[in-house]
Structure formats: C-alpha cells, structure tokens
Design an enzyme around this catalytic site. Structure first.
Site, PDB file in Angstrom:
ATOM      1  CG  HIS A 176      -4.225   0.665   4.312  1.00  0.00           C
ATOM      2  ND1 HIS A 176      -3.752  -0.217   3.353  1.00  0.00           N
ATOM      3  CD2 HIS A 176      -5.173   1.417   3.698  1.00  0.00           C
ATOM      4  CE1 HIS A 176      -4.403  -0.004   2.217  1.00  0.00           C
ATOM      5  NE2 HIS A 176      -5.269   0.980   2.401  1.00  0.00           N
ATOM      6  CG  ASP A 205      -6.695   1.696  -0.878  1.00  0.00           C
ATOM      7  OD1 ASP A 205      -5.662   1.293  -1.438  1.00  0.00           O
ATOM      8  OD2 ASP A 205      -6.924   1.536   0.337  1.00  0.00           O
ATOM      9  CB  CYS A 258      -0.956   0.002   1.183  1.00  0.00           C
ATOM     10  SG  CYS A 258      -0.120   0.014   2.804  1.00  0.00           S
TER      11      CYS A 258
END
Length: 259
Positions: A109, A124, A69
């Site tokens: 994250h 995302d 991420c």
C-alpha cells in the site's frame, strides 16, 4: 502552472485560479474521491507499465482512467508538491479482516505523509472506498468526514510504527484496522512503486489480480462493480445486483466513465 497541475485540477473540477491551502485539503480530497475511481483493470487485463510521473499522468489525467493506490496516491503526491506542500510517499501493509492478520505479500500500500506547521498527517486517496477525505493527524485524534471516522494509533507492528483505524459510516459499529505503515521508511525512488505493481500483478495472494474491481465514492455513498455484481450504497441503504458481461460494460461506462 505545470501540465500536471492544470490537468489534475481539470479532472477533479477545481479552478486553476484556486490556491490550495491546508484548510482546503478536505475539499481537494473529496473532489478527487468523487472524480477518480479506484480500479484494477490494467492489472487484470495484463496491461502493466513502468510507473513514473509521466506514465501515471497519461493514465489518470489524459486517458481519464482510475488506478490503484500506487497510481492514485502518486498522482496526488506530485500535485501536492506542485502546490507547495511538504509531502512524502510511504508504504504500508493492509489488514485482512477475513483472517484477522496483515497481508504477508509485502508493503503493497502506497500512501502519503504531509507535514504542516510541525504536525504530520496521513493523506490517502487510494484506499478503495475507505477514504478519510481529510488529513488524519498522527497524534491519535479522531477526524470525521461524510465517509466515517478515522484515527491513527501509534503502535509497533511487524511492518510499521503506526496503524490507521476506521469506522465507516453506515457500515462499521466498531473501530477496525485499515493498514499499518512505517513513518520513517520513505519511498525515495519510483522503482519501489514498480515493485508494488509487480507483487499486485503476479502474487497468488494478491486481492487485485483475479477479477475486475471498480469502486468510487459518490455524494451519497459509494458504488462498487465487479464482473458479477454491482453494489450501491445510497444514504446508508445497500442494493446489490447480479450482472452479466453486457451489464458490466454498461455500468463501467455509466458510473466510472470507462469503456
């Protein structure tokens, strides 16, 4: 047009001449998901590095690798800025469905908030195969894509003020939590992303430092590879194959372009 802008477009198959608008973000997110795998190989192979615009560009856009991420969303963040969007990086905490609680190893994250015409959206491209493929408004409205339904609930948790919920196509009958995030706590320095990488690489409770994991969306579902299995979802049908080292290397190259 910057080198990053040119290389990102080349990697995902988007023409240099195409103007990115809010209305084409769905396409941008879809192309990114299809082109760049979510994978932890540099973590399990102990090949961590100092996270920066240049180093992530080298990894993802020059060497054509994937990432986690804090790499994938950082790359998308810089691309959005290059194309005139009002984007910010934030950190969140992923929900552990096996124990029914959020991870306790920190805000590991990294994701993106984008403001457009007074409205804020979550974007995302670094959440494994759980990608919304669309901007998700912070208003609570449900968005649907070929990957399922997604919404954001305003809810005060120990780690933030909003929660991303999802109902993945062919997989979930009910809504489930993806992660919580703090919309007010912006990432202002790349050292925060290095902190995330350190936790993921070194913490005993990290889900990504035990064995290789590669996953990527496809036109008809998704594929996931570990060193012991290969799982494919095609039009809602799952097949799983037990594999050895030789087959792992073959599948990593065939499905993820990694040698």
């Amino acid at each position: 047009m910057s080198e990053l802008n040119v290389l990102f477009r080349k990697r995902i198959g988007m023409p240099e001449s195409e103007t990115i608008t809010f209305d084409t973000l769905d396409r941008l997110l879809d192309l990114t998901a299809l082109a760049i795998p979510f994978e932890n190989l540099c973590i399990v192979e102990e090949g961590t590095y100092v996270i920066s615009r240049r180093s992530v560009m080298e990894k993802i856009l020059v060497r054509n690798e994937g990432g986690l991420c804090y790499e994938l969303n950082l790359m998308l963040y810089f691309f959005l800025l290059e194309n005139g969007f009002d984007a910010k990086l934030i950190r969140g905490v992923v929900y552990r469905h096996d124990v029914g609680a959020y991870y306790t190893i920190g805000r590991t994250h990294a994701t993106i908030l984008l403001t457009y015409e007074g409205q804020t959206y979550l974007l995302d491209t670094g959440f494994g195969s759980n990608l919304p493929l669309k901007p998700v408004p912070l208003t609570g409205e449900t968005v649907s894509s070929r990957n399922g339904e997604f919404r954001i609930k305003k809810e005060q948790t120990e780690y933030g003020d909003y929660v991303l919920e999802m109902k993945l196509r062919h997989k979930d009958k009910d809504w489930r939590i993806g992660y919580t995030f703090d919309s007010q706590k912006l990432v202002t320095d790349e050292t925060e992303l290095n902190e995330i990488q350190t936790i993921i690489a070194e913490h005993e409770q990290s889900p990504f430092n035990k064995s290789p994991l590669l996953t990527q969306l496809t036109e008809r579902g998704n594929v996931t590879l570990t060193n012991s299995s290969f799982t494919q979802w095609v039009d809602g049908v799952m097949t799983k194959e037990t594999i050895d080292d030789e087959r792992y290397k073959e599948l990593a190259k065939q499905h993820f372009g990694l040698s």
